[in-house]
Every structure is written in structure tokens, then in C-alpha cells.
Design an enzyme around this catalytic site. Structure first.
Site, PDB file in Angstrom:
ATOM      1  N   CYS A 318      -0.164   7.775   5.055  1.00  0.00           N
ATOM      2  CA  CYS A 318      -0.456   7.063   3.801  1.00  0.00           C
ATOM      3  C   CYS A 318      -1.878   7.258   3.293  1.00  0.00           C
ATOM      4  O   CYS A 318      -2.095   7.444   2.100  1.00  0.00           O
ATOM      5  CB  CYS A 318      -0.113   5.579   3.922  1.00  0.00           C
ATOM      6  SG  CYS A 318      -1.241   4.602   4.942  1.00  0.00           S
ATOM      7  N   ASP A 400       1.673   4.851  -5.987  1.00  0.00           N
ATOM      8  CA  ASP A 400       1.756   5.105  -4.546  1.00  0.00           C
ATOM      9  C   ASP A 400       2.518   6.406  -4.321  1.00  0.00           C
ATOM     10  O   ASP A 400       3.662   6.544  -4.761  1.00  0.00           O
ATOM     11  CB  ASP A 400       2.474   3.932  -3.870  1.00  0.00           C
ATOM     12  CG  ASP A 400       2.413   3.995  -2.352  1.00  0.00           C
ATOM     13  OD1 ASP A 400       2.002   5.049  -1.816  1.00  0.00           O
ATOM     14  OD2 ASP A 400       2.784   3.005  -1.695  1.00  0.00           O
ATOM     15  N   ASN A 440       4.081  -9.932  -0.773  1.00  0.00           N
ATOM     16  CA  ASN A 440       4.530 -11.325  -0.870  1.00  0.00           C
ATOM     17  C   ASN A 440       5.703 -11.707   0.027  1.00  0.00           C
ATOM     18  O   ASN A 440       6.130 -12.856   0.000  1.00  0.00           O
ATOM     19  CB  ASN A 440       4.939 -11.648  -2.313  1.00  0.00           C
ATOM     20  CG  ASN A 440       3.745 -11.893  -3.205  1.00  0.00           C
ATOM     21  OD1 ASN A 440       2.991 -12.823  -2.990  1.00  0.00           O
ATOM     22  ND2 ASN A 440       3.560 -11.035  -4.193  1.00  0.00           N
TER      23      ASN A 440
END
Length: 735
Positions: A318, A400, A440
Site C-alpha cells: 500500500c 486509493d 468507521n
């Protein structure tokens, strides 16, 4: 521009041109375009105004590059930013007379240019430049030379344009022939108020567009680590490599002026999952025929190799995807930064719940547990307006490029408005539900009983998205930006954002109403002592009884080698023990972890994950806690001797000592420093236990100011070893 006969196919009287998807492809316009197509008798082009030379003022010190903040690009071509005037000079065969001479400048991109697509741009000569429009104004005429101030539109295509000068005659147009020296790159312009990427803070523009060295945060929430990354967006060949990335995506040139489309295409193309993009991802600790992700020191090697080989580069994870994507965005002029989310939920179905299934004895059931919690996850934010969304959702957008989930048929993510994510407006494109879940989700512990039933035991609402950070503006420190993504737990606004997300379709399949959040009677926690690679350390568990009742607890500790993505490779430690807790008392238990238990199985980033479950025997309550620890890894030492100045030779020494009781095999060391040295590498076949190796290179810096050297080391059994050194490079001494 006249279309070459035969290039189109007739459909009911209309012609369809092939897709214009390559900046590199060319189709030169004719140098002479005559009315009727026939050369009239006696016509001699030399009788009319002829162009003898074109000057673009493209040296690094020229105002074109300085005023457009493109003087750092290592390129001999003219590079300007859209929506802002730049100067050119045209030399003619005789003095220019505006009363009888008519000419214009033309910019062309791609093989099938069309005026209505913005790929053929005839720039009119105007008396005054108009805001928001292409135009060229004559500023001075001297003898046979005309100097123009040329302004592009603030929404024009970003890429490499071919430039021509066209002169009108009574019989048609005479055009200059193709000259690569006049090629002009046009980039996004964060300094232009009319540009979609306009950023009104000069310090932020300096950081998010012009800084070619960054800091990426990784590690674990309780043990945050950082490493520098060479974005190198100004290095030779990188701008062409970024344009090539869009060509490989077959992105239509007409869409390349829109930062929403460019960033979305970039998020798909930086990974190679389904489109032969830049980087192949690998999370299985097997890096044959490629470079381990931890060995890269920056983006330059990766992008240049991708362009030259025209095949995906191996391998990335990543932070590598995020580093390369940041280079792509900044190079094209889109303000961008790398963001790290600690305890990032990879929620396969974006249902805002991470379900961790436990056996009845408290051990994790790996077959049923599909969701994973990444210790950290890096993505990018890009700054732009969002005219496709309601007012208020522009600004930072999540993009992303790590291939996690499919979006509209491709592995990509974003741009998703950070403001929309914070307020739960996940109906707005692109991929907001997935990002909302990353920061979340609730962690739900479910016991899978032998009879096949599932019983929800406990709920943790604070574990996911615990901390979201990026690099500080103008400094290497960490900036906490968690509050840009979410309200504080327990606030009314936080509950409202969650209800909004649920209203817009986020699913919560299991009702969590009434599930105990934490037990008041028995409290359990544990700490992992400072753990150094190759040494023993302790895990200390604490049990506290807050009631007047005596309890007995059966506890289970499991130690696992894990990838930073939370996926377990294998268990290296398990221990069960019983604890008796007297009323209103606490007890500690220490569990020793021996180096021999974990050393043979270590992965890329030396992550150990501990999972402790405990059952209160009298009440059957289950307590669960999990923590990761990053083993402390030795560092590379960097030293410099000699004058630290532009054009002066200095010697860089890279030094590493093997701290292990075993030899290191196939040791690759890399050295990088934008403006100081091109990326270099060296192999050592073996480093004996406790032995020290040195590597010296002579470097001659070409960029002044604060610079940084970065080194990495990777071997068969030890990786993620870094070192860095700050430099202050002086300007070239004046003669």
C-alpha cells in the site's frame, strides 16, 4: 484543421474518427493547405510571411519556467501551467505588418485532433487576453521578430502539445513543419483561481505540489514509524512516464483536463490488477523475479522501469502504491498527499461491521472470519473542486490505488470527498461507502457454537480508524487529520453521520442494539514490552475485578505472525492459563516470547499480532483484546564527506551491521536522493553475524536547498531496513 481523406468512416453522412487516446501518437498537419486543394499557377509560398525560428524561453532560469513553478523539472522542453500567460518569440523572413499579415499559433495533441474536443487549438491573436480563454497578444515587435504573450484556458487538456505557426495567404494556409524543439507541456495549475485544482495557500502549494521528498507513516497505532520517500516528480523522464500511464489506460485525451477523471484513471493504473498498470501487488512474502516492496526508496525507478519495459513492475504494497500515485498526481500539477489510517477496516461487503468469529474456547475461527483489520493502510488525497457534487464537497478527495475491491469493473477507488465521508453522505461518487467503512466500522466478536448457531458477544466501536495522519506542511513531523474524516466517538454529530450513511444504503446486517460494549465487573488488558528483533520479550496481561464477588477466569493467548493487512500467516505461540480474582483486586500474568519461536517465520514488516480472549467461568462472559507489535529493526547509517554544494563531488558512505546470530544472504542495498543522486543499488552476497559492510558512492548534487539521502536494505531473511540523512546543499559557488 483539415482532416486527412480516408481517416474517417461514413455513417449516414457523418465521419467517425478513431479514439484519440494516445498523447505519444502523432499525425502532422499539412505544411500547406490550399483552398480547393490545387496549387494556383505562379503561387510561391516564399512571397509571403515565412517563419524562420521560434523561441520558447524554456531554460530553467527563464521567466516561463520560474513564473509557472516548473523550473524544477529536469527537462529541456517548455513546461507551463494552464490558465496563465507565457512568452514566445517568432522570427519571420521579413518585418511583421499587422495590417496585411495574418498568422496564429496552433497547439495539437494526439493523432486525431479536433477543435471541438480541445485536441486542436487555434490560438487567435487578440488585443487583450481574456480570463478563462485561449489567446495570444503581441507584446513587442522588433525588426523581424514578434514576441507574444500566450495564455491557455484553465480547463484545457493536460499533456504534451505539438506547436505550429500558421500564416494566411490569399490562397490558403502555410504552416511550419513539425519541430520537437517547440513541443510544450501544459500542466494543472494550483496557482490559478479558475483551475479546478486551485489551492489558495502558498505553503500548502509548496508542500503538496513542489515538494519532491515526502514522509510516509507506517507501523502500528502504539508504535508509529515513518520513512522518507523520494517522489522525484521533477526527475528526468518522470513527466513523460506519467503521460504514458494515461496512454496505457487508453484514456481519451479530451478527458485529461478533468482532475476527477485523471485521478480516477490513475488510481486504476498505478496497480496492475486488471489493466497492465504500473505495479504488481504482493502480500504473500514471495518476491521472486522482483523487488520486495520494502526495498524501494522512491517512485523514480518504478515509473522509469514501467515506461521503458512497458510491463508492470514487481512488487508493491500500500505505501508503495501511494508513493507512486503521489508522484503521478504532483507531477501533473494536482496537489496531493499520502495519508495513513491506523486500524483500517477491509470490510469485504462494506457493511460497517467487521465480524470476528471465535470458537467456544475463545480462539479465532479463521475459516469464518473473512473481514480483516489492516494495522495501517496508506492511500492518497488529491485536492480539487467537485462540480459533479453539491456545493461543499470539493477540497480533499480520497483516491486509493491499492487493489482492494472492484469499482465499476476495475480495481480502483475514488475520488471520494473527505467532507462527504465525514458527514455520512456516502451516496456521492466515487466509492464513498468503502472509504466510510475503512474508518468507521465496528468490530463485532461472534462466538460460533458447535451446533452451528452464532452468538454476538461483544462490540468495539472505537478500534477502527483510530488515527489518520499525514506529513506536516513544511516539516517531517506527523499531522493528525482524523477529525477531517470523522466526528469524535460519542458526539451527537458522529451518531448523525452514521444514521446518514445508513439512510444512504450502508448495511448493518446484525442488530447491535443491547450488545454489551464492555463489562464493568471484569476488565482485561495487556501490554507488549519493547520488542527488538532477535531478542526475547514479555507480554504482560492485567485482569481487574471491580466487583465484590470472587471470579475465576480462563484465558487464552495466541501469538501470530501477520501481514500488516491483518491476515495471519501462522501461529507461533499459544498459552492457556487460569486466573482467580479476589473481590476488588487485580492480577498480572507475564508470558515470555522467545526469539526462537518467531524468528524463523518473520514476514516483510516484522509484525507480531497477539490475541487474548478470556472467559469468566461464573458468568460465561467473553472478553477479547488484540494488539500488534512491530519489532524494532536495526537501521542503516549514512555519512557524507566533502563539500555539500551544487556541482561539487561528495562521498556518501552507506553502512550496515548485521545484528542477528545468523548470516544474511543476497543483501541488496539501495541509495536515493532527488537532486543529489540518481537511484543506485549494490548487492552483497552475504553478511556474517555482527559483521559490518560499507558502500561508498561519489555524488554530485544538482539541486540546492534542503535535500535528503535515503537508503534501504533487503535480504532473504531481513527486510524493511532503512536509513536517511538530511543535507543542506549550497548553491554553486559564483565564479
Amino acid at each position: 484543421m483539415a482532416e486527412t481523406p480516408g481517416t474517417g468512416t461514413a455513417f449516414g453522412g457523418r465521419r467517425a474518427l478513431p479514439p484519440n487516446t494516445s498523447n505519444a501518437a502523432e499525425n502532422d498537419p499539412p505544411t500547406v493547405e490550399l483552398q480547393g486543394g490545387l496549387m494556383p499557377r505562379g503561387f510561391n509560398p516564399q512571397d509571403y510571411l515565412n517563419v524562420t525560428d521560434v523561441h520558447l524561453f524554456k531554460e530553467r532560469w527563464d521567466s516561463n519556467k520560474v513564473d509557472h513553478h516548473t523550473d524544477k523539472y529536469d527537462s529541456k522542453k517548455l513546461i507551463v501551467r494552464r490558465g496563465q500567460p507565457f512568452h514566445i518569440q517568432i522570427d519571420f523572413s521579413r518585418p511583421y505588418d499587422p495590417r496585411r499579415d495574418l498568422f496564429r499559433v496552433e497547439y495539437v495533441i494526439g493523432r486525431y485532433p479536433q477543435e471541438n474536443k480541445g485536441t486542436y487549438i487555434p490560438v487567435p491573436i487578440v488585443s487583450e487576453l481574456q480570463s478563462g480563454k485561449w489567446g495570444a497578444k503581441v507584446t513587442t515587435t522588433e525588426d523581424r521578430s514578434v514576441r507574444l504573450s500566450v495564455q491557455s484556458s484553465p480547463d484545457c487538456i493536460v499533456g504534451k502539445f505539438r506547436m505550429y505557426v500558421a500564416v494566411w495567404t490569399p490562397y490558403g494556409v502555410i504552416r511550419t513543419s513539425r519541430n520537437p524543439e517547440t513541443d510544450t507541456y501544459i500542466l494543472f495549475n494550483p496557482w490559478c483561481e479558475e483551475d479546478a485544482v486551485y489551492l489558495d495557500n502558498d505553503r500548502e502549494r509548496e508542500e503538496y505540489v513542489l515538494n519532491d521528498i515526502g514522509v510516509i507513516f507506517y507501523g502500528e497505532f502504539n508504535d508509529i514509524k515513518s520513512r522518507s520517500w523520494s517522489y522525484g516528480q521533477f526527475e528526468e523522464g518522470i513527466l513523460d512516464a506519467c503521460l504514458y500511464v494515461m496512454d496505457r489506460a487508453k484514456m481519451d485525451l479530451s478527458g485529461r483536463g478533468n482532475p476527477i477523471k485523471v485521478s480516477r484513471v490513475g488510481s486504476a493504473m498505478v496497480n496492475a490488477k486488471d489493466d497492465e498498470g504500473v505495479l504488481v501487488g504482493s502480500w504473500d512474502n514471495a518476491y521472486s523475479y522482483g523487488v520486495p516492496p520494502s526495498a524501494w526508496t522512491g517512485s523514480v525507478d518504478i515509473l522509469l522501469e514501467y515506461k521503458s519495459s512497458q510491463t508492470p513492475v514487481r512488487y508493491g504494497q500500500c505505501w508503495v502504491f501511494a508513493g507512486v500515485f503521489n508522484t503521478f498526481l504532483r507531477c501533473l500539477g494536482i496537489p496531493a498527499r499520502v495519508v495513513t489510517n491506523y486500524f483500517s477496516a477491509h470490510d469485504n461487503n462494506a457493511n460497517l461491521q467487521l465480524d470476528i468469529f471465535l470458537e467456544e474456547d475463545g480462539n479465532v475461527n479463521s475459516k469464518l472470519t473473512k473481514d480483516s483489520v489492516w494495522n495501517y493502510h496508506c492511500w492518497n488525497e488529491a485536492w480539487m473542486t467537485r462540480p459533479d457534487l453539491p456545493v461543499g464537497f470539493g477540497g480533499w478527495q480520497v483516491v486509493d490505488s491499492t487493489p482492494q475491491e472492484n469499482s465499476d469493473g476495475m480495481y480502483r477507488c475514488g475520488p471520494a470527498s473527505v467532507q462527504a465521508i465525514k458527514h455520512g453522505h456516502i451516496c456521492f461518487q466515487f466509492d464513498a461507502p468503502f472509504v466510510f467503512a475503512e474508518v468507521n466500522s465496528d468490530v463485532i466478536y461472534i462466538t460460533a457454537k458447535k451446533d452451528g448457531t452464532h452468538v454476538v458477544k461483544t462490540l468495539d466501536t472505537t478500534h477502527i480508524g483510530k488515527l489518520i495522519v499525514t506529513k506536516q506542511v513544511g516539516a517531517d513531523g506527523m499531522k493528525d487529520i482524523t477529525d477531517t474524516y470523522k466526528f469524535q466517538e460519542g458526539q451527537e454529530e458522529e451518531r448523525l453521520a452514521l444514521e446518514t450513511a445508513l439512510m444512504y444504503g450502508a448495511k448493518k446486517p446484525l442488530s447491535t442494539e443491547g450488545i454489551p460494549r464492555s463489562r464493568s465487573d471484569i476488565h482485561m488488558d495487556f501490554e507488549v514490552e519493547s520488542a527488538v528483533l532477535g531478542r526475547d520479550f514479555k507480554v504482560i496481561l492485567t485482569f481487574r475485578n471491580n466487583s465484590p464477588t470472587r471470579y475465576s477466569v480462563t484465558a487464552y493467548l495466541s501469538g501470530n505472525i501477520t501481514f500488516y493487512t491483518g491476515v495471519s500467516k501462522g501461529e507461533f505461540k499459544n498459552e492457556t492459563f487460569n486466573v482467580t480474582l479476589e473481590p476488588l483486586s487485580f492480577k498480572t500474568e507475564a508470558v515470555w516470547v522467545r526469539a526462537g519461536e518467531y524468528m524463523g517465520q518473520l514476514l516483510e514488516q516484522a509484525f507480531l499480532h497477539f490475541f487474548v480472549t478470556a472467559r469468566v467461568n461464573e458468568t460465561n462472559d467473553v472478553l477479547a483484546k488484540q494488539k500488534s507489535v512491530v519489532l524494532t529493526i536495526p537501521k542503516i547509517s549514512l555519512k557524507v564527506r566533502g563539500t555539500q554544494a551544487v556541482g561539487s563531488d561528495m562521498v556518501v558512505t552507506v553502512e550496515f551491521t548485521n545484528p542477528l546470530n545468523e548470516p544474511l544472504q543476497n543483501v541488496w542495498m539501495r541509495l536515493d536522493g532527488p537532486g543529489v543522486t540518481r537511484p543506485l543499488r549494490k548487492i552483497f552476497r552475504e553478511i556474517r553475524p555482527n559483521a559490518t559492510v560499507q558502500w561508498e558512492e561519489v555524488c554530485r548534487p544538482w539541486v540546492s536547498g534542503p535535500r535528503k539521502l535515503m537508503a534501504s536494505m533487503t535480504s532473504d531473511s531481513l527486510r524493511h531496513v532503512y536509513g536517511e540523512l538530511n543535507l543542506q546543499i549550497q548553491r554553486r559557488p559564483s565564479v
